[in-house]
Design a protein around this motif. Structure first.
Motif, PDB file in Angstrom:
ATOM      1  N   ILE A 353       0.834  -1.209   0.000  1.00  0.00           N
ATOM      2  CA  ILE A 353       0.000   0.000   0.000  1.00  0.00           C
ATOM      3  C   ILE A 353       0.868   1.258   0.000  1.00  0.00           C
ATOM      4  CG2 ILE A 353      -1.712   1.294   1.329  1.00  0.00           C
ATOM      5  CD1 ILE A 353      -2.804  -1.360   2.331  1.00  0.00           C
ATOM      6  N   LEU A 354       1.941   1.247   0.772  1.00  0.00           N
ATOM      7  CA  LEU A 354       2.830   2.414   0.823  1.00  0.00           C
ATOM      8  C   LEU A 354       3.463   2.686  -0.537  1.00  0.00           C
ATOM      9  CD1 LEU A 354       4.622   1.871   4.266  1.00  0.00           C
ATOM     10  CD2 LEU A 354       2.802   3.493   3.741  1.00  0.00           C
ATOM     11  N   GLU A 355       3.812   1.613  -1.261  1.00  0.00           N
ATOM     12  CA  GLU A 355       4.388   1.780  -2.597  1.00  0.00           C
ATOM     13  C   GLU A 355       3.346   2.311  -3.582  1.00  0.00           C
ATOM     14  OE1 GLU A 355       7.442   1.431  -3.868  1.00  0.00           O
ATOM     15  OE2 GLU A 355       8.285   1.065  -1.883  1.00  0.00           O
ATOM     16  N   GLU A 356       2.137   1.795  -3.494  1.00  0.00           N
ATOM     17  CA  GLU A 356       1.081   2.235  -4.410  1.00  0.00           C
ATOM     18  C   GLU A 356       0.738   3.706  -4.197  1.00  0.00           C
ATOM     19  OE1 GLU A 356      -2.092  -0.426  -3.622  1.00  0.00           O
ATOM     20  OE2 GLU A 356      -1.278  -2.074  -4.855  1.00  0.00           O
ATOM     21  N   GLN A 357       0.777   4.161  -2.949  1.00  0.00           N
ATOM     22  CA  GLN A 357       0.397   5.540  -2.647  1.00  0.00           C
ATOM     23  C   GLN A 357       1.596   6.491  -2.601  1.00  0.00           C
ATOM     24  OE1 GLN A 357      -2.056   5.807   0.860  1.00  0.00           O
ATOM     25  NE2 GLN A 357      -3.483   4.218   0.159  1.00  0.00           N
ATOM     26  N   ASN A 358       2.777   5.970  -2.953  1.00  0.00           N
ATOM     27  CA  ASN A 358       3.999   6.793  -2.928  1.00  0.00           C
ATOM     28  C   ASN A 358       4.181   7.489  -1.584  1.00  0.00           C
ATOM     29  OD1 ASN A 358       5.006   6.236  -5.502  1.00  0.00           O
ATOM     30  ND2 ASN A 358       3.705   7.792  -6.444  1.00  0.00           N
ATOM     31  N   ARG A 359       4.066   6.731  -0.514  1.00  0.00           N
ATOM     32  CA  ARG A 359       4.188   7.285   0.830  1.00  0.00           C
ATOM     33  C   ARG A 359       5.640   7.199   1.315  1.00  0.00           C
ATOM     34  NH1 ARG A 359      -0.957   7.397   3.221  1.00  0.00           N
ATOM     35  NH2 ARG A 359       0.081   8.522   4.903  1.00  0.00           N
ATOM     36  N   ASN A 360       6.037   8.196   2.072  1.00  0.00           N
ATOM     37  CA  ASN A 360       7.387   8.204   2.636  1.00  0.00           C
ATOM     38  C   ASN A 360       7.486   7.204   3.787  1.00  0.00           C
ATOM     39  OD1 ASN A 360       7.763  10.271   0.863  1.00  0.00           O
ATOM     40  ND2 ASN A 360       7.882  11.897   2.405  1.00  0.00           N
ATOM     41  N   LYS A 361       8.691   6.661   3.957  1.00  0.00           N
ATOM     42  CA  LYS A 361       8.878   5.692   5.044  1.00  0.00           C
ATOM     43  C   LYS A 361      10.333   5.684   5.505  1.00  0.00           C
ATOM     44  CE  LYS A 361       9.018   1.825   1.699  1.00  0.00           C
ATOM     45  NZ  LYS A 361       8.484   2.589   0.529  1.00  0.00           N
ATOM     46  N   PHE A 362      10.496   5.198   6.719  1.00  0.00           N
ATOM     47  CA  PHE A 362      11.803   5.044   7.352  1.00  0.00           C
ATOM     48  C   PHE A 362      11.902   3.592   7.792  1.00  0.00           C
ATOM     49  CE2 PHE A 362      14.450   6.325  11.338  1.00  0.00           C
ATOM     50  CZ  PHE A 362      15.576   5.745  10.775  1.00  0.00           C
ATOM     51  N   VAL A 363      12.809   2.843   7.183  1.00  0.00           N
ATOM     52  CA  VAL A 363      12.943   1.405   7.446  1.00  0.00           C
ATOM     53  C   VAL A 363      14.185   1.170   8.297  1.00  0.00           C
ATOM     54  CG1 VAL A 363      13.132  -0.891   6.432  1.00  0.00           C
ATOM     55  CG2 VAL A 363      11.836   0.902   5.243  1.00  0.00           C
ATOM     56  N   VAL A 364      14.013   0.409   9.372  1.00  0.00           N
ATOM     57  CA  VAL A 364      15.137   0.039  10.237  1.00  0.00           C
ATOM     58  C   VAL A 364      15.390  -1.455  10.050  1.00  0.00           C
ATOM     59  CG1 VAL A 364      16.039  -0.045  12.581  1.00  0.00           C
ATOM     60  CG2 VAL A 364      14.539   1.841  11.883  1.00  0.00           C
ATOM     61  N   ILE A 365      16.590  -1.779   9.589  1.00  0.00           N
ATOM     62  CA  ILE A 365      16.977  -3.170   9.333  1.00  0.00           C
ATOM     63  C   ILE A 365      17.890  -3.629  10.464  1.00  0.00           C
ATOM     64  CG2 ILE A 365      18.082  -4.744   7.708  1.00  0.00           C
ATOM     65  CD1 ILE A 365      15.626  -3.457   6.556  1.00  0.00           C
ATOM     66  N   GLY A 366      17.553  -4.751  11.095  1.00  0.00           N
ATOM     67  CA  GLY A 366      18.370  -5.268  12.187  1.00  0.00           C
ATOM     68  C   GLY A 366      18.553  -6.768  12.094  1.00  0.00           C
ATOM     69  N   ALA A 367      19.007  -7.343  13.197  1.00  0.00           N
ATOM     70  CA  ALA A 367      19.313  -8.777  13.213  1.00  0.00           C
ATOM     71  C   ALA A 367      18.059  -9.633  13.052  1.00  0.00           C
ATOM     72  CB  ALA A 367      20.038  -9.139  14.513  1.00  0.00           C
ATOM     73  N   LYS A 368      16.890  -9.116  13.442  1.00  0.00           N
ATOM     74  CA  LYS A 368      15.642  -9.888  13.358  1.00  0.00           C
ATOM     75  C   LYS A 368      14.866  -9.617  12.066  1.00  0.00           C
ATOM     76  CE  LYS A 368      14.993 -10.081  18.395  1.00  0.00           C
ATOM     77  NZ  LYS A 368      16.200  -9.328  18.747  1.00  0.00           N
ATOM     78  N   THR A 369      15.427  -8.807  11.192  1.00  0.00           N
ATOM     79  CA  THR A 369      14.754  -8.508   9.924  1.00  0.00           C
ATOM     80  C   THR A 369      14.837  -9.711   8.987  1.00  0.00           C
ATOM     81  OG1 THR A 369      15.391  -6.191  10.157  1.00  0.00           O
ATOM     82  CG2 THR A 369      14.664  -6.906   7.985  1.00  0.00           C
ATOM     83  N   ASP A 370      13.749  -9.969   8.279  1.00  0.00           N
ATOM     84  CA  ASP A 370      13.718 -11.047   7.283  1.00  0.00           C
ATOM     85  C   ASP A 370      14.265 -10.486   5.968  1.00  0.00           C
ATOM     86  OD1 ASP A 370      13.190 -13.073   5.502  1.00  0.00           O
ATOM     87  OD2 ASP A 370      11.140 -13.433   6.205  1.00  0.00           O
ATOM     88  N   LEU A 371      15.548 -10.735   5.707  1.00  0.00           N
ATOM     89  CA  LEU A 371      16.177 -10.172   4.509  1.00  0.00           C
ATOM     90  C   LEU A 371      15.643 -10.816   3.238  1.00  0.00           C
ATOM     91  CD1 LEU A 371      19.906  -9.818   5.667  1.00  0.00           C
ATOM     92  CD2 LEU A 371      18.042  -8.161   5.788  1.00  0.00           C
ATOM     93  N   TYR A 372      15.248 -12.076   3.305  1.00  0.00           N
ATOM     94  CA  TYR A 372      14.647 -12.718   2.125  1.00  0.00           C
ATOM     95  C   TYR A 372      13.360 -12.000   1.736  1.00  0.00           C
ATOM     96  CZ  TYR A 372      17.919 -16.553   2.936  1.00  0.00           C
ATOM     97  OH  TYR A 372      19.054 -17.296   3.096  1.00  0.00           O
TER      98      TYR A 372
END
Length: 677
Positions: A353-372
């Motif tokens: 939904i965020l991509e479809e609406q061109n919404r801004n975002k802040f993503v935090v990637i850590g050890a528990k993030t699903d990189l796949y």
């Protein structure tokens, strides 16, 4: 020189002589003048070689007398002039500097202090703040290993900083406070403190808290009034007695118009009141029409979430809400920005939904993030998956251009836990912080931003940012630096304004006692920070119409100008680039308030406690004749005789090598000349 070394030298002389005689006497069976010369030269050569091997040394003991230091720290704040003690202070300093007995016994070290400690150049008494604790903290570093009694010439009134009477736990020197100002307690009313938010929202009411203090013995009645221009917006009768000498008043005021609203709080003075300056305080509130709502979306609890919330909400214009991925889908139109903390497969619908609406975002990637999962989204970056983590420290990229970033000593921050492996971006991006290991850059981003399809996104490739906020507090004794950094990042992400080549950073209003610094960033046509441009700011006083122009100074990764010298008023300004047709304008207000003029007398009690705790003594500026005698006769401050023992070579090896080369050369030349070779 040791006896053993002397015996070696004698033995070396005997061996060299025997060797020379063996060469030219025993072998030739005669001792002609020429052979005697050859023997002498050979003796010199061999003896010099043996001396070089023995390397004789002797010990030299030198004596020196080390005088103790006498540190004179002078309060250079405007409160000294307000209490009419500036002339006495200047005369006292002159008297100390001309005292030959003191100069014979001590090394005199003169300093001034206000907001910071400086070597004494001249006394101006114009400093707007006083931090006595900070001055002693800096003196501790300079005189930690020496005997340095300290004269503290001050009124004892500190406007900010830690309580200086407890500095004796780290500053282990006797302190002699010289008290400036009147010690008589006068009847006085004052507004001790006003607590008010910096921002308010249109059509709302904002709270104000006033702390009122009374010094006196009579029962009195007065009024507390708040005005806006010529209009009274709040009034309340207050009364004080000797025992009830403080009041806390809480009230609210309406925010009816957008912009900066100026108010003046006044505690009506008494007829016999000597100091009425501290009866009034100006304050201002910026009224805004919209509040930025930010959603932090996470599947689990983590200290980072609280650190981000505190940093974001340090600006009252923003409010943070915690949601899980399912809740956020139904409320997506309620927020201007989404912070996605360590996303996994449950974030799939939200990302879509965020991509479809061109919404801004802040993503935090850590050890528990699903990189796949992240790689499957076909986003603007892909991870090299190694299933390993590494701890990375941060290094500021000073060429980052989208908005101004201050270096808050990122290199001192604890490392963040991040996934080991490269990140490949498919869109142009700019790095705010680079990853480093043991201060060696990996050329991999730790925090980066990019723009795509008119929306903005930031990615932090690491968790445990809560440790950064804690370290920032340790470094600066405040969370402000870290919170301002997070606030600028959020402000950039929550806005979709087109990037400008000239960006400015300033506040809508400033208190009269604070530093007024306006920052600017100039980018070239490739949006790279340009250090070659010359920027000037023209400031116009909207009331007096007086106009002043100042240059902006290049400092770190931005241009800055300090306007602290401007008097309280309303100002508009324009910043222009000299070489290109670019400019930015704005306006601000300086509120009239001088914290140094809030004091009526010296704080004798604290200064006496400071002297007692440090084994010093207190003197008043009018009774300092005994001070010099006390310092001269105190046995703690006697000069110390020090001896230093140096081991010095008896002969410089360079000269010894020259003698060896010269004697062997002459011997060879003479033998060659006489046909003996």
């Amino acid at each position: 020189m040791q006896t053993e070394t002397l015996l070696y030298i004698i033995l070396a002389g005997i061996v060299a002589l025997l060797f020379a005689l063996f060469q030219y006497y025993k072998k030739e069976k005669s001792m002609s003048k020429l052979n005697m010369l050859f023997s002498f030269l050979r003796f010199i050569s061999v003896f010099s070689v043996l001396l070089l091997l023995i390397n004789p040394r002797f010990e030299k003991i030198s004596l020196s007398v080390e005088k103790p230091n006498l540190v004179i720290a002078v309060d250079n704040s405007s409160s000294i002039k307000h209490l009419k003690q500036d002339k006495k202070t200047t005369e006292f300093i002159q008297k100390l500097s001309n005292n030959n007995d003191l100069k014979n016994k001590f090394n005199l070290e003169f300093y001034t202090f206000g907001e910071s400690l400086k070597a004494l150049d001249s006394l101006t008494f114009i400093e707007k703040q006083t931090n006595i604790y900070s001055a002693f903290s800096q003196l501790t570093q300079v005189f930690k290993q020496t005997t340095s009694p300290t004269l503290l010439i001050t009124d004892g009134n500190q406007t900010y900083g830690n309580d200086y009477q407890f500095i004796t736990s780290t500053y282990n020197q006797p302190i002699y406070p010289i008290v400036l100002g009147d010690t008589i307690t006068h009847t006085d009313l004052k507004i001790e403190q006003l607590n008010v938010n910096k921002y308010a929202y249109l059509k709302n009411k904002f709270p104000v808290e006033a702390i009122l203090v009374y010094n006196g013995s009579d029962n009195i009645n007065t009024n507390f009034v708040v005005t806006k221009g010529n209009t009274t917006v709040y009034s309340k009768a207050v009364n004080f007695t000797k025992s009830i000498n403080s009041k806390v008043i809480n009230f609210t005021l309406p925010a009816n118009s957008i912009g900066v609203s100026n108010f003046k709080a006044t505690l009506m003075p008494l007829e016999n009141e000597k100091n009425t300056i501290n009866n009034s305080k100006n304050f201002a509130v910026e009224v805004i029409n919209q509040k930025t709502k930010i959603a932090i979306v996470s599947n689990f609890a983590h200290p980072d979430l609280g650190a981000l919330k505190k940093g974001i909400e340090s600006n009252e214009q923003r409010s943070v809400f915690f949601l899980n991925p399912k809740e956020s889908i139904n409320q997506i139109n309620d927020f201007q920005l989404f912070v996605l903390y360590q996303p996994n497969d449950s974030f799939k619908s939200l990302f879509k939904i965020l991509e479809e609406q061109n919404r801004n975002k802040f993503v935090v990637i850590g050890a528990k993030t699903d990189l796949y999962f992240i790689n499957s989204l076909n986003t603007s970056y892909d991870f090299e998956i190694t299933n390993q983590t590494e701890n990375y420290q941060a290094e500021l990229n000073i060429n980052y251009s989208p908005f101004l970033i201050d270096d808050i000593n990122f290199e001192s921050f604890p490392p963040l836990e991040s996934n080991y492996g490269s990140v490949i971006f498919s869109v142009p991006f700019q790095t705010i912080l680079n990853k480093t290991i043991n201060r060696i850059s990996t050329n991999e981003p730790l925090l980066a931003t990019f723009e795509k399809n008119r929306n903005r996104e930031a990615v932090l490739f690491g968790e445990n940012i809560w440790k950064w906020r804690a370290q920032s507090f340790i470094n600066s004794k405040s969370f402000n630096e870290f919170d301002n950094f997070i606030g600028k990042l959020i402000q950039y992400l929550a806005s979709n304004k087109q990037k400008s080549r000239l960006n400015i950073d300033y506040e809508s209003f400033y208190n009269g006692s604070s530093n007024i610094v306006i920052k600017a960033e100039f980018l070239d046509k490739n949006y790279v920070f340009d250090t070659r441009e010359t920027l000037n700011i023209t400031v116009v006083d909207n009331i007096s119409k007086e106009q002043k122009t100042f240059p902006l100074i290049l400092k770190n990764n931005n241009y800055q100008v300090d306007l602290s010298s401007l008097p309280p008023s309303e100002y508009s300004f324009i910043i222009k680039a000299t070489n290109e047709n670019l400019s930015k304008s704005g306006s601000f207000q300086i509120l009239e308030y001088n914290v140094e003029q809030q004091f009526l007398s010296a704080n004798v009690t604290k200064l006496q406690k400071l002297a007692t705790n440090s084994q010093g003594d207190t003197y008043f500026i009018d009774h300092t004749d005994e001070l010099v005698n006390t310092l001269l006769n105190d046995n703690r401050y006697t000069p110390i005789q020090k001896s230093s023992k140096n081991t010095i070579p008896l002969i410089d090896w360079k000269y010894l090598l020259a003698i060896i080369a010269l004697s062997l050369g002459i011997e060879w030349f003479l033998r060659k000349y006489n046909g003996l070779i």
